[in-house]
Design a protein around this motif. Structure first.
Motif, PDB file in Angstrom:
ATOM      1  N   ALA A   1      44.927  45.096  27.342  1.00  0.00           N
ATOM      2  CA  ALA A   1      45.866  44.398  27.681  1.00  0.00           C
ATOM      3  C   ALA A   1      46.755  46.235  27.602  1.00  0.00           C
ATOM      4  CB  ALA A   1      45.982  43.929  26.293  1.00  0.00           C
ATOM      5  N   ASP A   2      45.696  46.842  26.847  1.00  0.00           N
ATOM      6  CA  ASP A   2      46.565  48.279  26.611  1.00  0.00           C
ATOM      7  C   ASP A   2      45.989  48.981  27.981  1.00  0.00           C
ATOM      8  OD1 ASP A   2      43.656  48.668  25.427  1.00  0.00           O
ATOM      9  OD2 ASP A   2      44.361  49.840  23.979  1.00  0.00           O
ATOM     10  N   ALA A   3      45.207  48.971  29.038  1.00  0.00           N
ATOM     11  CA  ALA A   3      45.340  49.189  30.172  1.00  0.00           C
ATOM     12  C   ALA A   3      46.283  49.955  30.913  1.00  0.00           C
ATOM     13  CB  ALA A   3      43.525  48.932  30.274  1.00  0.00           C
ATOM     14  N   THR A   4      46.312  51.455  31.111  1.00  0.00           N
ATOM     15  CA  THR A   4      47.435  51.424  31.655  1.00  0.00           C
ATOM     16  C   THR A   4      47.619  51.077  33.198  1.00  0.00           C
ATOM     17  OG1 THR A   4      46.810  53.816  30.112  1.00  0.00           O
ATOM     18  CG2 THR A   4      48.382  54.109  33.111  1.00  0.00           C
ATOM     19  N   ASP A   5      46.172  51.201  33.639  1.00  0.00           N
ATOM     20  CA  ASP A   5      45.173  50.973  34.935  1.00  0.00           C
ATOM     21  C   ASP A   5      46.211  49.182  35.190  1.00  0.00           C
ATOM     22  OD1 ASP A   5      44.877  52.897  37.063  1.00  0.00           O
ATOM     23  OD2 ASP A   5      44.122  54.215  34.945  1.00  0.00           O
ATOM     24  N   ARG A   6      46.472  48.675  36.305  1.00  0.00           N
ATOM     25  CA  ARG A   6      46.561  47.581  36.468  1.00  0.00           C
ATOM     26  C   ARG A   6      47.054  46.723  37.180  1.00  0.00           C
ATOM     27  NH1 ARG A   6      49.069  46.624  30.730  1.00  0.00           N
ATOM     28  NH2 ARG A   6      49.684  44.535  31.087  1.00  0.00           N
ATOM     29  N   VAL A   7      46.282  45.502  37.393  1.00  0.00           N
ATOM     30  CA  VAL A   7      46.701  45.183  38.870  1.00  0.00           C
ATOM     31  C   VAL A   7      47.665  43.370  38.957  1.00  0.00           C
ATOM     32  CG1 VAL A   7      46.015  43.443  41.073  1.00  0.00           C
ATOM     33  CG2 VAL A   7      44.679  46.150  39.490  1.00  0.00           C
ATOM     34  N   THR A   8      48.852  43.256  39.238  1.00  0.00           N
ATOM     35  CA  THR A   8      49.114  42.136  39.689  1.00  0.00           C
ATOM     36  C   THR A   8      49.248  41.519  40.321  1.00  0.00           C
ATOM     37  OG1 THR A   8      51.452  42.967  39.057  1.00  0.00           O
ATOM     38  CG2 THR A   8      50.243  42.986  36.814  1.00  0.00           C
ATOM     39  N   GLY A   9      49.479  39.810  40.130  1.00  0.00           N
ATOM     40  CA  GLY A   9      50.283  38.915  41.367  1.00  0.00           C
ATOM     41  C   GLY A   9      49.348  37.401  41.691  1.00  0.00           C
ATOM     42  N   PRO A  10      49.570  37.019  42.710  1.00  0.00           N
ATOM     43  CA  PRO A  10      48.780  35.692  43.007  1.00  0.00           C
ATOM     44  C   PRO A  10      47.832  35.339  42.782  1.00  0.00           C
ATOM     45  CG  PRO A  10      50.825  35.749  44.618  1.00  0.00           C
ATOM     46  CD  PRO A  10      50.888  37.987  44.250  1.00  0.00           C
ATOM     47  N   ALA A  11      47.567  34.493  41.950  1.00  0.00           N
ATOM     48  CA  ALA A  11      45.514  34.602  42.054  1.00  0.00           C
ATOM     49  C   ALA A  11      45.053  34.426  43.691  1.00  0.00           C
ATOM     50  CB  ALA A  11      45.237  33.627  41.171  1.00  0.00           C
ATOM     51  N   ARG A  12      45.531  33.656  43.934  1.00  0.00           N
ATOM     52  CA  ARG A  12      44.710  33.380  46.004  1.00  0.00           C
ATOM     53  C   ARG A  12      45.058  35.132  46.129  1.00  0.00           C
ATOM     54  NH1 ARG A  12      44.336  29.855  50.023  1.00  0.00           N
ATOM     55  NH2 ARG A  12      45.456  30.832  52.714  1.00  0.00           N
ATOM     56  N   ASP A  13      45.443  35.065  46.674  1.00  0.00           N
ATOM     57  CA  ASP A  13      45.849  36.934  46.843  1.00  0.00           C
ATOM     58  C   ASP A  13      44.384  37.736  46.436  1.00  0.00           C
ATOM     59  OD1 ASP A  13      47.985  35.960  48.610  1.00  0.00           O
ATOM     60  OD2 ASP A  13      49.387  37.571  48.025  1.00  0.00           O
ATOM     61  N   PHE A  14      44.245  37.830  44.996  1.00  0.00           N
ATOM     62  CA  PHE A  14      43.710  38.709  44.634  1.00  0.00           C
ATOM     63  C   PHE A  14      42.044  37.855  44.535  1.00  0.00           C
ATOM     64  CE2 PHE A  14      40.417  39.480  40.905  1.00  0.00           C
ATOM     65  CZ  PHE A  14      40.847  41.089  40.800  1.00  0.00           C
ATOM     66  N   CYS A  15      41.960  36.792  45.166  1.00  0.00           N
ATOM     67  CA  CYS A  15      40.762  35.999  45.484  1.00  0.00           C
ATOM     68  C   CYS A  15      40.604  36.074  46.653  1.00  0.00           C
ATOM     69  CB  CYS A  15      40.750  34.651  45.247  1.00  0.00           C
ATOM     70  SG  CYS A  15      40.640  34.398  43.362  1.00  0.00           S
ATOM     71  N   LEU A  16      41.599  36.684  47.987  1.00  0.00           N
ATOM     72  CA  LEU A  16      41.524  36.759  49.576  1.00  0.00           C
ATOM     73  C   LEU A  16      41.135  38.227  49.311  1.00  0.00           C
ATOM     74  CD1 LEU A  16      44.920  35.284  51.005  1.00  0.00           C
ATOM     75  CD2 LEU A  16      42.557  34.520  51.362  1.00  0.00           C
ATOM     76  N   LEU A  17      41.285  38.977  48.720  1.00  0.00           N
ATOM     77  CA  LEU A  17      41.344  40.399  48.718  1.00  0.00           C
ATOM     78  C   LEU A  17      39.571  41.251  48.134  1.00  0.00           C
ATOM     79  CD1 LEU A  17      42.842  43.512  48.353  1.00  0.00           C
ATOM     80  CD2 LEU A  17      41.951  43.185  47.029  1.00  0.00           C
ATOM     81  N   VAL A  18      39.111  40.631  46.635  1.00  0.00           N
ATOM     82  CA  VAL A  18      37.989  40.646  46.741  1.00  0.00           C
ATOM     83  C   VAL A  18      36.846  40.130  47.695  1.00  0.00           C
ATOM     84  CG1 VAL A  18      38.562  41.056  43.736  1.00  0.00           C
ATOM     85  CG2 VAL A  18      38.161  38.848  45.315  1.00  0.00           C
ATOM     86  N   THR A  19      37.150  39.017  48.052  1.00  0.00           N
ATOM     87  CA  THR A  19      35.948  38.487  49.215  1.00  0.00           C
ATOM     88  C   THR A  19      36.461  39.239  50.342  1.00  0.00           C
ATOM     89  OG1 THR A  19      37.887  36.561  49.664  1.00  0.00           O
ATOM     90  CG2 THR A  19      36.018  36.349  48.349  1.00  0.00           C
ATOM     91  N   GLN A  20      37.148  39.914  50.386  1.00  0.00           N
ATOM     92  CA  GLN A  20      37.596  40.899  51.917  1.00  0.00           C
ATOM     93  C   GLN A  20      38.227  39.785  53.032  1.00  0.00           C
ATOM     94  OE1 GLN A  20      34.365  43.861  52.751  1.00  0.00           O
ATOM     95  NE2 GLN A  20      35.190  44.734  50.951  1.00  0.00           N
ATOM     96  N   ARG A  21      38.812  38.952  52.738  1.00  0.00           N
ATOM     97  CA  ARG A  21      38.972  37.907  53.593  1.00  0.00           C
ATOM     98  C   ARG A  21      41.062  38.438  54.316  1.00  0.00           C
ATOM     99  NH1 ARG A  21      34.442  37.110  52.997  1.00  0.00           N
ATOM    100  NH2 ARG A  21      33.472  35.236  54.957  1.00  0.00           N
TER     101      ARG A  21
END
Length: 277
Positions: free
Chosen positions: A202-222
């Motif tokens: 929770a205290d990490a400086t680096d962060r990614v936020t947003g819709p779960a669908r968008d993150f899944c599309l990104l990590v599957t390179q869709r």
């Protein structure tokens, strides 16, 4: 700890949702092109059937699994060759996929939880293998949905894809020849039901936020990150989103933005083969 029985249930539901999308299609529609260059809807389902087949080998006969890898005349084209091998008329292909995934589920359900199954460049526990099958089924389902110009409803099964996307941060850097970052990344995603799924300290400086669908599309390179509503803070998180891939194998080429700066859709948007998981 994730329950393997629950995971297998989610894999069955993800597979059945995709099957429900393709089962009513007339034979001609199975030849529709998908965003993976040279791959039709039939190729997408054949790929899933082939991957279930080699996963079944990994779970029942490690020697046969390694023999299938070593026998490949061109390891770089192993996936394409396996997909072509499993192509068949729609009814036969659908039955082959259905039977294969049921056999795989039965084998994985019986595996000792501590067992490590061989896979391409790694070894996986039964739970990791099932999670990877969920990820790949969802990702290839997105390609099929794109080919049919439909938007599938998001479900809580996306959590498995997101979890794998976070777990493979180190792999994403390594497979692109980059050193593993020392700084952790916090990921906070808005789930389909509106709640927040959180990963990382929770205290990490680096962060990614947003819709779960968008993150899944990104990590599957869709999708390219430029087409997604993901917010990034910190250099490690920013670099990660350029190389993220939740699947095994060599670095994926990713997909270019759907709307490049010129404002005209990119003709290169259909140039990435399927997930190499």
């Amino acid at each position: 700890m994730v329950d393997l029985t629950d995971l297998l249930g989610d894999l069955a539901e993800e597979s059945e949702a995709l099957e429900a999308l393709v089962r009513p299609l007339p034979p001609a529609d199975w030849s529709r092109p998908t965003p993976a260059a040279g791959w039709t809807i039939a190729h997408q389902i054949a790929h899933l059937a082939w991957t279930d087949h080699v996963a079944l080998l990994a779970g029942t006969d490690a020697g046969a699994f390694f023999a299938s890898v070593n026998a490949a005349p061109d390891p770089a084209r192993l996936v394409e060759a396996g997909t072509r091998e499993f192509l068949a008329p729609p009814a036969e292909l659908l039955a082959r996929w259905r039977t294969g995934r049921a056999s795989l589920a039965a084998v994985l359900a019986a595996c000792p939880p501590e067992e490590k199954l061989p896979w391409y460049g790694t070894r996986m526990s039964p739970t990791s293998m099932v999670t990877a099958r969920i990820m790949e089924t969802w990702a290839h389902g997105e390609d099929v949905a794109d080919a049919l110009d439909v938007r599938r409803p998001d479900t809580d099964r996306l959590r498995h894809v997101a979890h794998l996307g976070v777990r493979t941060l180190g792999h994403s850097f390594a497979t692109h020849g980059r050193p593993m970052p020392a700084a952790p990344v916090r990921v906070e995603l808005t789930a389909p039901g509106g709640e927040t799924w959180s990963f990382g300290p929770a205290d990490a400086t680096d962060r990614v936020t947003g819709p779960a669908r968008d993150f899944c599309l990104l990590v599957t390179q869709r999708r390219h990150r430029a087409d997604l509503a993901l917010r990034v803070i910190g250099p490690v998180a920013d670099e990660w989103l350029d190389v993220a891939q939740a699947f095994a194998g060599p670095p994926g080429a990713g997909r270019p933005p759907l709307n490049p700066p010129s404002g005209r859709p990119s003709t290169a948007a259909r140039q990435t083969p399927g997930v190499r998981a």
